[in-house]
Write a protein that holds these residues in place. Structure first.
Motif, PDB file in Angstrom:
ATOM      1  N   GLN A  37      -5.674   1.059 -19.999  1.00 41.39           N
ATOM      2  CA  GLN A  37      -5.797   1.748 -18.954  1.00 41.39           C
ATOM      3  C   GLN A  37      -5.220   3.184 -18.859  1.00 41.39           C
ATOM      4  OE1 GLN A  37      -4.781  -1.092 -16.329  1.00 41.39           O
ATOM      5  NE2 GLN A  37      -6.573  -2.287 -16.420  1.00 41.39           N
TER       6      GLN A  37
ATOM      7  N   THR B 270      -5.662   9.626 -14.359  1.00 41.10           N
ATOM      8  CA  THR B 270      -5.526   9.111 -12.973  1.00 41.10           C
ATOM      9  C   THR B 270      -4.894  10.248 -12.180  1.00 41.10           C
ATOM     10  OG1 THR B 270      -3.414   8.153 -13.582  1.00 41.10           O
ATOM     11  CG2 THR B 270      -5.075   6.522 -13.837  1.00 41.10           C
TER      12      THR B 270
ATOM     13  N   PRO C 198      -0.886   7.207  -7.251  1.00 43.78           N
ATOM     14  CA  PRO C 198      -1.167   5.781  -8.087  1.00 43.78           C
ATOM     15  C   PRO C 198      -0.813   4.273  -7.678  1.00 43.78           C
ATOM     16  CG  PRO C 198       0.304   7.689  -8.942  1.00 43.78           C
ATOM     17  CD  PRO C 198       0.017   7.922  -7.585  1.00 43.78           C
ATOM     18  N   TRP C 199       0.030   4.436  -6.461  1.00 42.59           N
ATOM     19  CA  TRP C 199       0.374   2.933  -6.145  1.00 42.59           C
ATOM     20  C   TRP C 199      -0.447   2.473  -4.864  1.00 42.59           C
ATOM     21  CZ3 TRP C 199       3.154   7.656  -5.944  1.00 42.59           C
ATOM     22  CH2 TRP C 199       3.156   8.296  -4.696  1.00 42.59           C
ATOM     23  N   ARG C 200      -1.724   3.420  -4.658  1.00 42.09           N
ATOM     24  CA  ARG C 200      -2.459   2.807  -3.415  1.00 42.09           C
ATOM     25  C   ARG C 200      -3.640   2.305  -4.098  1.00 42.09           C
ATOM     26  NH1 ARG C 200      -2.907   5.819   2.133  1.00 42.09           N
ATOM     27  NH2 ARG C 200      -0.659   5.630   2.751  1.00 42.09           N
TER      28      ARG C 200
ATOM     29  N   GLU D 168     -10.501  -2.067  -4.426  1.00 43.18           N
ATOM     30  CA  GLU D 168      -9.024  -2.644  -4.556  1.00 43.18           C
ATOM     31  C   GLU D 168      -8.307  -2.275  -5.764  1.00 43.18           C
ATOM     32  OE1 GLU D 168      -8.287  -3.538  -1.747  1.00 43.18           O
ATOM     33  OE2 GLU D 168     -10.053  -3.501  -0.886  1.00 43.18           O
ATOM     34  N   LEU D 169      -8.830  -1.644  -6.773  1.00 44.11           N
ATOM     35  CA  LEU D 169      -8.015  -1.346  -7.900  1.00 44.11           C
ATOM     36  C   LEU D 169      -7.258  -0.203  -7.775  1.00 44.11           C
ATOM     37  CD1 LEU D 169     -10.974  -1.571 -10.688  1.00 44.11           C
ATOM     38  CD2 LEU D 169      -9.229  -3.231  -9.841  1.00 44.11           C
ATOM     39  N   ARG D 170      -6.393   0.052  -8.686  1.00 41.25           N
ATOM     40  CA  ARG D 170      -5.601   1.286  -8.446  1.00 41.25           C
ATOM     41  C   ARG D 170      -6.019   2.267  -9.260  1.00 41.25           C
ATOM     42  NH1 ARG D 170      -0.164  -0.635  -7.193  1.00 41.25           N
ATOM     43  NH2 ARG D 170      -0.530  -2.150  -5.772  1.00 41.25           N
ATOM     44  N   PRO D 171      -5.435   3.655  -9.010  1.00 41.87           N
ATOM     45  CA  PRO D 171      -6.043   4.573  -9.878  1.00 41.87           C
ATOM     46  C   PRO D 171      -6.115   4.476 -11.652  1.00 41.87           C
ATOM     47  CG  PRO D 171      -5.073   5.630  -8.172  1.00 41.87           C
ATOM     48  CD  PRO D 171      -4.639   4.109  -8.085  1.00 41.87           C
ATOM     49  N   ARG D 172      -5.134   3.829 -11.847  1.00 45.90           N
ATOM     50  CA  ARG D 172      -4.786   3.812 -13.273  1.00 45.90           C
ATOM     51  C   ARG D 172      -5.892   2.760 -13.884  1.00 45.90           C
ATOM     52  NH1 ARG D 172       0.408   2.195 -12.238  1.00 45.90           N
ATOM     53  NH2 ARG D 172       1.398   4.258 -12.969  1.00 45.90           N
ATOM     54  N   GLU D 173      -6.350   1.953 -13.169  1.00 42.30           N
ATOM     55  CA  GLU D 173      -7.124   0.939 -13.513  1.00 42.30           C
ATOM     56  C   GLU D 173      -8.856   1.358 -13.478  1.00 42.30           C
ATOM     57  OE1 GLU D 173      -5.121  -3.205 -12.085  1.00 42.30           O
ATOM     58  OE2 GLU D 173      -5.962  -1.617 -10.683  1.00 42.30           O
ATOM     59  N   ILE D 174      -8.984   2.530 -13.037  1.00 40.32           N
ATOM     60  CA  ILE D 174     -10.352   3.200 -13.076  1.00 40.32           C
ATOM     61  C   ILE D 174     -10.406   4.275 -14.075  1.00 40.32           C
ATOM     62  CG2 ILE D 174     -10.669   2.333 -10.859  1.00 40.32           C
ATOM     63  CD1 ILE D 174     -10.530   5.087  -9.869  1.00 40.32           C
TER      64      ILE D 174
ATOM     65  N   TRP E 111       4.424  -0.707  -5.229  1.00 39.76           N
ATOM     66  CA  TRP E 111       4.448   0.652  -4.815  1.00 39.76           C
ATOM     67  C   TRP E 111       4.138   1.444  -6.236  1.00 39.76           C
ATOM     68  CZ3 TRP E 111       4.877   2.442  -0.214  1.00 39.76           C
ATOM     69  CH2 TRP E 111       5.192   1.889   0.487  1.00 39.76           C
ATOM     70  N   ALA E 112       3.964   0.794  -7.341  1.00 47.38           N
ATOM     71  CA  ALA E 112       3.950   1.796  -8.502  1.00 47.38           C
ATOM     72  C   ALA E 112       2.564   1.300  -9.162  1.00 47.38           C
ATOM     73  CB  ALA E 112       4.830   1.417  -9.775  1.00 47.38           C
TER      74      ALA E 112
END
Ligand SMILES: Nc1ncnc2c1ncn2[C@@H]1O[C@H](COP(=O)(O)OP(=O)(O)OP(=O)(O)O)[C@@H](O)[C@H]1O
Ligand SMILES: [Mg+2]
Lengths: 292, 307
Positions: free
Chosen positions: B15, B20, A120-122, A159-165, B306-307
């Motif tokens: 979101q 996720t 999630p942080w990448r 460049e989005l994070r997983p929780r943004e998709i 990081w989060a």
């Protein structure tokens, strides 16, 4: 979608040690040798405590073959895939990849999990890059990731994070991560499950493109009979043992049918031959084909 | 998601509904909601953030609203003391007397010294306790052997109310700096240790497995998957530890010291200087809040990456 999988077919160093000595890089030969490996399952089974989930699964995947695994929910499809990927040391029987027993977290395989399992942080890009094998140079890795992001339609969202998709986007990212590895055996657990019908068809085509270029052996778990018919050389139906019908004497799923799918890909979805096969498979899954 | 809606923009809440990488697992709930309010939408998305909460429209509105209640309290304090004279100056001195006491101490050159020595003790103790907590928490959180071997011992030490160490510390180290810093370090250690330890135990096994499947192990697995996954919990632990550090500072200085804000408290009590006593309390509140806010800033930065 049809011409763009070039990055996936670019020759590359096969092992980290090879990469250090450029002379030892007969790219074409080692490339194809690594990219499609035979898989041999011998009497593979799995018990969880008292409960037998899988038993006596005997099947040999030829190098470069696409085999779809079909079966009812909870019958052990993911469990089988985990055994092949070396993610589950607790299975019975033997799994041989290219003749050697599978190793824990075998680096000759790559897994597309049933859940996307992105960090999630990448960013999406850095998640996909996680799939790159060791020994790939920075520049080559970046090119490969860019290419894959483009192929799965995530270049704009890199460049989005997983929780943004969305869930479907996450699943495509997860597929790209597995492809980045260019494995000898690609293990995909319902990779298109969360996709809408149109994207699903596109991704199926993408998978066929990638397969045409890299010739990797693919073991593909799916719920979808049509998807299996469209993508696979052979279909492995997990379920009751046909020799014990009509009364299955023992618990646990095994190879119920192993069918060859006729015709070259891409196949005509409306062909009569496929329709017969489809009926058979649905019947094997316990579904009355006429209702569909 | 409910706990996040207050703080987060509506966008982030939306979101959160998407599936996720398995972060929605219950054991990560704490980390998830903390990180969501701290996250700033980045890249092309930020332009879309067009539905802020009402409070957010005016810059600086939040701190301004937060100051309302303290100002009302100050006003009430002033009214009951200076205006209506309901209390004697020994019971409750007026606000301006407290300010005057501060100015007086400052002119004698003592105020700065008291503050400096207290801050130094807290920072030292907090730093030592936090580093040890991180190290030992990581060790026990990651290694089954270390866990089996050490967990019962550490559990027993944790069960001792930390102030019970005071007589022993004084006996061993005297009443000087060492014993105070050690006590504060003990107070800061346990929140950090507990946070790191339990967060590492509960890192989503799916993510760890995915990391392993893609060839990570050992240190690389630790730095790629496990440590980033626990960053939010580590920061909640650190903030708790900082609060504990201030608590233990006062305890240490009340018991034995000749300087520091805790000493000002006891000294004023003995000399009947309620104005100085209140001054010390207010200073503790303000400095404590400032250090917490600084740590909060670091936390925010860490969470966005990081989060
Ligand atoms: N770690 C485990 N411990 C105990 N039982 C398990 C474990 N993993 C899987 N099972 C059991 O094994 C059976 C098969 O699980 P599996 O995940 O392989 O099913 P599946 O065919 O992939 O199902 P689906 O299509 O719904 O994904 C299930 O009944 C499940 O309860
Ligand atoms: Mg499954």
């Amino acid at each position: 979608m049809t011409t763009s999988a070039s990055a996936l077919a670019t020759p590359r160093a096969e092992r980290a040690s090879d990469a250090e000595s450029p002379a030892a890089r007969p790219a074409a030969t080692t490339g194809s040798a690594r990219r499609s490996l035979p898989v041999d399952l011998r009497a593979v089974g799995r018990r969880f405590g008292e409960r037998t989930v899988l038993r006596d699964v005997d099947v040999a995947l030829r190098p470069g073959e696409v085999v779809a695994v079909l079966g009812a929910s909870g019958c052990g499809k993911s469990t089988l895939l985990r055994a092949v990927g070396g993610l589950d040391a607790g299975h019975d029987g033997r799994v041989l990849i290219d003749g050697d027993p599978v190793r824990p977290f075998d680096e000759r395989t790559a897994v597309g999990f049933q859940e996307p399992r992105l960090l999630p942080w990448r960013s999406i890009r850095r998640n996909v890059a996680l799939g790159l094998p060791r020994g790939v140079s920075r520049a080559e890795g970046r090119d490969r990731v860019d290419e894959l992001l483009r192929l799965v339609g995530l270049a704009e969202h890199a460049e989005l994070r997983p929780r943004e998709i969305s869930g479907g986007m996450a699943q495509r990212a997860s597929l790209a991560r597995a492809l980045a590895r260019r494995p000898g055996v690609l293990l995909l657990d319902e990779p298109f499950g969360a996709l809408d019908a149109l994207t699903r068809l596109k991704m199926q085509d993408l998978l066929l493109d990638v397969h045409a270029q890299t010739c990797t052996t693919v073991l593909l778990v799916t719920h979808d009979v049509d998807e299996a018919l469209q993508l696979a050389d052979r279909i492995l139906l997990l379920g009751a043992d046909p020799h014990e019908e009509p009364e299955p004497a023992r618990e646990g799923a095994t190879v119920s049918r192993l069918l060859d799918v006729p015709g070259e890909r891409p196949r005509d979805r409306a062909s009569a031959e496929l329709a017969t096969l489809r009926g058979e498979l649905l019947a094997g899954l316990g579904v009355d084909a006429h209702e569909h | 998601m409910a706990e996040a809606t207050q703080e987060s923009s509506r966008k982030v809440a939306d979101q959160g509904r998407h599936q996720t990488g398995g972060t929605g697992r219950p054991e990560q709930a704490v980390g998830t909601h903390r990180s969501e309010w701290a996250r700033k939408p980045s890249g092309p998305e930020s332009a879309e953030e067009s539905t802020p909460r009402r409070v957010r429209r005016i810059p600086g509105a939040r701190p301004a609203l937060g100051a309302v209640v303290p100002l009302i309290l100050l006003l009430a304090w002033w009214l009951v003391t200076d205006v209506f004279g309901l209390f004697s100056s020994v019971q409750l001195p007026a606000p301006q007397d407290v300010v005057a006491a501060g100015v007086e101490l400052h002119e004698r050159g003592e105020l700065g010294q008291h503050i400096a020595i207290s801050v130094q003790r807290v920072l030292l103790g907090f730093g030592i306790g936090a580093v040890l907590g991180l190290a030992i928490g990581s060790l026990l959180g990651l290694s089954r052997i270390a866990d089996t071997l050490l967990q019962p011992t550490i559990g027993a030490f944790r069960a001792v109310p930390s102030l019970a160490w005071v007589p022993l510390l004084i006996l061993w180290m005297g009443i000087y700096e060492d014993s105070k810093v050690t006590l504060i370090a003990i107070g800061a250690f346990f929140p950090v240790f507990t946070a790191v330890y339990s967060a590492l135990r509960h890192v989503d096994p799916h993510l760890v497995e995915a990391g392993r499947a893609f060839g990570l192990h050992g240190v690389r697995l630790l730095t790629t998957v496990q440590l980033p996954a626990v960053v939010p919990s580590v920061f909640s632990g650190l903030r708790l530890a900082l609060a504990q550090a201030w608590l233990f500072l006062v305890a240490a200085e009340l018991i034995a010291s000749s300087m520091g804000l805790g000493f000002v408290l006891t000294d004023s009590q003995n000399t009947g200087r309620t104005d100085r006593l209140l001054l010390a309390i207010i200073l503790l509140a303000v400095i404590g809040k400032i250090t917490d806010a600084l740590l909060g800033l670091v936390e925010r930065r860490a969470l966005t990456s990081w989060a």
